[in-house]
Structures are given as C-alpha cells and as structure tokens.
Design an enzyme around this catalytic site. Sequence first.
Site, mmCIF file in Angstrom:
data_model
loop_
_atom_site.group_PDB
_atom_site.id
_atom_site.type_symbol
_atom_site.label_atom_id
_atom_site.label_comp_id
_atom_site.label_asym_id
_atom_site.label_seq_id
_atom_site.Cartn_x
_atom_site.Cartn_y
_atom_site.Cartn_z
ATOM 1 N N LYS A 1 0.822 -1.221 0.000
ATOM 2 C CA LYS A 1 0.000 0.000 0.000
ATOM 3 C C LYS A 1 0.855 1.270 0.000
ATOM 4 O O LYS A 1 0.339 2.372 -0.058
ATOM 5 C CB LYS A 1 -0.888 0.034 1.272
ATOM 6 C CG LYS A 1 -1.996 -0.997 1.273
ATOM 7 C CD LYS A 1 -3.001 -0.729 2.375
ATOM 8 C CE LYS A 1 -2.491 -1.166 3.731
ATOM 9 N NZ LYS A 1 -3.510 -0.998 4.809
ATOM 10 N N LYS B 1 2.650 2.263 2.571
ATOM 11 C CA LYS B 1 2.543 2.887 3.893
ATOM 12 C C LYS B 1 3.701 2.412 4.778
ATOM 13 O O LYS B 1 3.907 1.203 4.921
ATOM 14 C CB LYS B 1 1.203 2.477 4.512
ATOM 15 C CG LYS B 1 0.804 3.310 5.698
ATOM 16 C CD LYS B 1 -0.601 2.959 6.159
ATOM 17 C CE LYS B 1 -1.586 4.065 5.868
ATOM 18 N NZ LYS B 1 -2.849 3.952 6.602
HETATM 19 N N1 CTP Z 1 -9.871 6.553 11.850
HETATM 20 C C1 CTP Z 1 -10.816 7.396 12.450
HETATM 21 N N2 CTP Z 1 -10.456 8.655 12.859
HETATM 22 C C2 CTP Z 1 -9.186 9.090 12.673
HETATM 23 C C3 CTP Z 1 -8.208 8.233 12.080
HETATM 24 C C4 CTP Z 1 -8.596 6.961 11.683
HETATM 25 O O1 CTP Z 1 -11.988 7.019 12.624
HETATM 26 N N3 CTP Z 1 -8.880 10.309 13.037
HETATM 27 C C5 CTP Z 1 -10.282 5.226 11.406
HETATM 28 C C6 CTP Z 1 -10.153 5.030 9.899
HETATM 29 O O2 CTP Z 1 -11.253 5.587 9.227
HETATM 30 C C7 CTP Z 1 -10.088 3.518 9.798
HETATM 31 C C8 CTP Z 1 -9.359 3.114 11.106
HETATM 32 O O3 CTP Z 1 -9.438 4.255 11.976
HETATM 33 O O4 CTP Z 1 -11.397 2.974 9.782
HETATM 34 C C9 CTP Z 1 -7.908 2.739 10.866
HETATM 35 O O5 CTP Z 1 -7.346 3.794 10.148
HETATM 36 P P1 CTP Z 1 -5.805 3.951 9.831
HETATM 37 O O6 CTP Z 1 -5.655 4.223 8.377
HETATM 38 O O7 CTP Z 1 -5.029 2.853 10.417
HETATM 39 O O8 CTP Z 1 -5.499 5.302 10.671
HETATM 40 P P2 CTP Z 1 -5.059 6.728 10.188
HETATM 41 O O9 CTP Z 1 -4.796 7.542 11.414
HETATM 42 O O10 CTP Z 1 -6.054 7.291 9.195
HETATM 43 O O11 CTP Z 1 -3.687 6.385 9.464
HETATM 44 P P3 CTP Z 1 -2.924 7.109 8.251
HETATM 45 O O12 CTP Z 1 -2.748 8.558 8.626
HETATM 46 O O13 CTP Z 1 -1.624 6.362 8.130
HETATM 47 O O14 CTP Z 1 -3.802 6.944 7.019
#
Ligand code: CTP
Length: 135
Positions: free
Chosen positions: A51, A53
């Site tokens: 991905k 990431k």
């Molecule tokens: N999520 C959420 N609120 C946030 C961050 C994440 O509800 N502020 C939710 C995402 O929508 C997803 C889950 O947590 O359903 C896991 O998300 P993940 O991608 O691991 O977290 P992120 O903080 O969005 O990571 P990144 O910045 O790397 O995309």
Amino acid sequence: MNIIDGKFKTVLTYGTFDLLHYGHLEILKRASLLGNKLIVGLSTDKFNDIKGKTCVLPYQKRKELLESLDYVGKVIPENNWDQKVTDIQGNNIDIFVMGDDWEGIFDELKVFCEVIYLPRTKGISSSKLRSILDD
Ligand code: CTP
C-alpha cells in the site's frame, strides 16, 4: 453475554492502526458497541509495503496494542485487499465497519453482511503523528 436484537453479533473492521491514537480508540469503541465481539483485521507490514505505507510500529507491536483494549475481541492479519469475503464468511461476521474516509468503497460486501461507515475523528491521524516524530 450481551445479546443485541436477540442474536450474538460479530463486527469486523480493518486498518493499520500505527501509533494507536484517540481516533482509533473512538472508531474501535463505536464499532464494538454495534455488536458483541469486535474482530480487527490488522494490515501486516508486507501489506503496508504494497500500500506504500511505512509504519513506525511493526505488526507485532501494533497487534499487542490493539489486543490490550477491552473492546477488541480478536486481531487477525490483513494480508491483501481480497480477503474480506473469506474473513466475513469464516468468522460469521454480521457487521462490517470502516471510517467514512472509505464511504461507499466496500458497498459490494452488503450481500454478505451489514456495511456501516462511521465518521472519522477530526484532527488526528497516524500520518500526522508520524510527521511530528520526523521533526
Ligand atoms: N480513523 C478514524 N479517525 C481518525 C483516524 C482513523 O476514525 N482520526 C479510522 C479510519 O477511518 C479507519 C481506522 O481508523 O477505519 C484505521 O485507520 P488507519 O488508516 O489505520 O489510521 P489513520 O490515522 O487514518 O492512518 P494514516 O494517517 O496512516 O492513514
């Protein structure tokens, strides 16, 4: 055992959950309250590579953090994009939950279970935390 609507319900969600933060706690808690058991599909390090990431914490540490939460029942590895139907059928999933940044993307799973998108928590993300750590 807390039975919702007269039936034991299992909820499934997926994510990377790097640097576990309060946005993660919020969605996991809300997802768990939709049923009796919450299963989290946790992206493996190999899948994160695919991905594009890069995580601060490796899979095992991210898994341990999730398992320490009362409202997470079980953590399973997420190895690829295509395992969702197998996971849903293999774990008798009733409800599939994702944050609303994924709104509509998984609607095809509605033939297998309920699909719910929950609002994201504003102002926090793993990316934001990683960028602070990089400073
Ligand atoms: N999520 C959420 N609120 C946030 C961050 C994440 O509800 N502020 C939710 C995402 O929508 C997803 C889950 O947590 O359903 C896991 O998300 P993940 O991608 O691991 O977290 P992120 O903080 O969005 O990571 P990144 O910045 O790397 O995309």
